[in-house]
Write an enzyme that holds these catalytic residues in place. Structure first.
Site, PDB file in Angstrom:
ATOM      1  N   GLU A 105       3.405  -8.765   0.456  1.00  0.00           N
ATOM      2  CA  GLU A 105       4.672  -8.016   0.508  1.00  0.00           C
ATOM      3  C   GLU A 105       5.771  -8.918   1.050  1.00  0.00           C
ATOM      4  OE1 GLU A 105       3.174  -3.428   1.162  1.00  0.00           O
ATOM      5  OE2 GLU A 105       3.985  -4.525   2.867  1.00  0.00           O
TER       6      GLU A 105
ATOM      7  N   SER B 181       7.106  -4.097   0.493  1.00  0.00           N
ATOM      8  CA  SER B 181       6.791  -2.941   1.321  1.00  0.00           C
ATOM      9  C   SER B 181       7.642  -1.775   0.860  1.00  0.00           C
ATOM     10  CB  SER B 181       7.101  -3.251   2.787  1.00  0.00           C
ATOM     11  OG  SER B 181       7.153  -2.069   3.555  1.00  0.00           O
TER      12      SER B 181
ATOM     13  N   ASP C  69      -1.441   2.062   3.992  1.00  0.00           N
ATOM     14  CA  ASP C  69      -1.078   1.621   2.649  1.00  0.00           C
ATOM     15  C   ASP C  69      -2.228   1.488   1.655  1.00  0.00           C
ATOM     16  OD1 ASP C  69       1.105   1.243   4.327  1.00  0.00           O
ATOM     17  OD2 ASP C  69       1.900  -0.380   3.120  1.00  0.00           O
TER      18      ASP C  69
END
Length: 554
Positions: A442, A468, A120
């Protein structure tokens, strides 16, 4: 060559002696020095195999006449860091990654870079560094994992988080949960849906910094090794021609990335990362420009969590370039934007047709005529907030309901798992923004638990935190200004009615101006919960989510 600053003439004899201490010989030092930035480690499934990718990259560099020099970068597994204090460090790591790549590249005067991220924050962090230091660079990721199999269906990590909600509601047994756990993540690689890691790897192709297939070739495929070798060859071409990231990551390139983002239905985190990368390249992206792109770009793909297709399916259907080929039929791309391959986007996608229109819809028959991400504004989010429109049930595109307010993710989870959320509610989670968290966690566990309890089609969730890419449902994040900065979300009380209209881009707190003025008189934002270490530094320097949550000393 930049590396002459550490190896040329008699004044660099001390420097060369240090190279000799590592075993380098004259023939290697006579060649361009290429930094191979490898974020391999043994805690992130998307990174555990990157030593194999780095080995192939280095073989390509040597074969093309360069000397590869491998250096490390950190990476956080967002899944393992989820729903505890560890998630506060995830977005923070993006800045650390960018800073460390800059430090290693400039301190050692590399002539070029091959960046090997996968998950990420490593992808945007490395792209930020590439734009900042502006030396020839190619990005080659580790690739997505394959989807899992359970009960005759393909599944991924997102189903595991939803299973927690199902288990709490008594909808599945311990044995079923265990079987899912054993099968959801069957290989190494970035998680198998269009979550944040795969979104950013796909957008790396769209912005021109990755070779074809960078975003979609599975981690375990031999084609991924071949791609890594090609990246090693390609960096030497870029060094010889002195083609740099800012030659590629132009305003046109970011327009292409936003367009592909909308067509693919990428993670809402792209609305943090693309502006941050663009800022380093001297290009301005804001939420208004994203909404403009969304208004004219059809949504062509519904990959998990929005649908039942996974990255392996997108790859087999032709990948990112096939999506771009389809978009070009509407004239939506800046086809003269450059790529690391040395050709233009138009040239690159010309021979990349869609191979399966069940996976990639045609522009004549898209999932929707507008893009997968929407930006909402209103009194609750004066600077904007973001939602993954393509992952919302039609009945939730317009919703009005009473607020149930929580000042942390943990408080919300206690209520969700305890059955305290009812159909029609609007869950509000605040003090989870970039500054207030700090770290902008998240909220996958709350959204997934709502879905697992069967509430994703009748409950909305609003937060100044983020989500997310695995989140689905009416999950609205990045609410700006955040509560810790005095934003309106800090004034919401239990029972207040909140109206959401995603097609019209509106979000409103239905409380009178007089009442809000009274609340404002006694409102004192909570201080960030962490007072020491890197999180405290981050809270002092971070800007609004509407600006990409970048750091600034101003």
């Amino acid at each position: 060559m930049r590396s002459e600053n550490v190896k040329k003439d008699y004044t660099k004899a001390p420097h060369r002696s240090l190279f000799r201490a590592m075993g380098y010989v004259d023939e290697e030092l006579d060649r361009p020095l290429i930094g191979v930035v490898n974020s391999q480690n043994e805690i992130v499934p998307g990174h555990v195999h990157l030593d194999t990718i780095a080995k192939a990259v280095k073989e390509g560099i040597r074969a093309a006449g360069g000397t590869p020099i491998e250096v490390p970068a950190i990476a956080v597994c967002d899944g393992i860091a989820m729903n505890h204090i560890g998630m506060r460090y995830s977005l923070v790591s993006r800045e650390l990654i960018a800073d460390s790549v800059e430090t290693m590249a400039i301190a050692h005067q590399f002539d070029g870079l091959v960046l090997i991220p996968n998950c990420d924050k490593t992808v945007p962090g490395m792209l930020m560094a590439a734009a900042r230091i502006n030396i020839p660079t190619v990005v080659v990721s580790g690739g997505p994992m394959l989807a899992g199999d359970y009960d005759g269906k393909k599944i991924s990590l997102s189903q595991m988080f939803e299973a927690v909600g199902s288990k709490s509601a008594g909808l599945i047994t311990d044995q079923q949960l265990c079987m899912m756990e054993d099968n959801a993540c069957p290989t190494c690689g970035s998680c198998s849906g269009m979550f944040t890691a795969n979104s950013m790897n796909c957008l790396t192709e769209a912005v021109g910094m990755g070779l074809p297939g960078n975003g979609t070739i599975p981690a375990v495929a031999a084609a991924r090794i071949r791609l890594a070798k090609q990246a090693g060859f390609k960096i030497m071409d870029l060094v010889r021609e002195d083609i740099k990231p800012r030659d590629i990551m132009t305003e046109k390139a970011f327009k292409n990335a936003l367009t592909v983002d909308m067509a693919l239905g990428c993670s809402t985190n792209s609305m943090l990362h693309l502006p941050a990368i663009a800022r380093e390249a001297g290009v301005k992206i804001d939420l208004e420009s994203a909404n403009g792109m969304s208004a004219v770009t059809p949504n062509l793909c519904k990959l998990a969590p929005a649908g039942f297709h996974f990255m392996e399916h997108l790859n087999a259907a032709g990948g990112v370039y096939a999506v771009m080929n389809e978009l070009s039929k509407l004239g939506l791309l800046e086809e003269d934007a450059m790529t690391v391959n040395g050709n233009t986007i138009g040239e690159a996608i010309a021979d990349c047709p869609v191979l399966n229109y069940d996976i990639i819809k045609s522009v004549e028959a898209p999932y929707s005529k507008t893009g997968g991400i929407a930006v909402l504004k209103g009194n609750l989010a004066a600077e904007g907030c973001v939602v993954k429109r393509s992952a919302i049930a039609p009945e939730m595109l317009v919703h009005e309901g009473p607020a149930k307010v929580f000042d942390s993710e943990e408080e919300s989870m206690e209520a969700i798992l305890g059955g305290g959320i009812e159909p029609g509610d609007v869950v509000v989670i605040r003090y989870e923004g970039p500054k207030g968290g700090p770290g902008m966690r998240e909220m996958l566990s709350p959204t997934a638990s709502l879905a697992g309890r069967g509430l994703d089609n009748c409950v909305a969730l609003i937060t100044d935190g983020r989500f997310s890419g695995a989140t689905r449902g009416a999950a609205i994040g990045h609410v700006s200004p955040e509560a810790a900065e005095g934003g309106m979300i800090g004034l919401v009380k239990n029972g207040d009615i909140i109206s959401i209209n995603i097609p019209e881009g509106k979000i409103e707190l239905n409380v009178s101006e007089e009442e809000l003025a009274e609340r404002r008189k006694t409102f004192v934002p909570k201080e960030p919960s962490v007072k020491t270490g890197i999180l405290a530094k981050y809270a002092r320097l971070v800007r609004s989510a509407s600006e990409g949550a970048v750091l600034s000393a101003e």
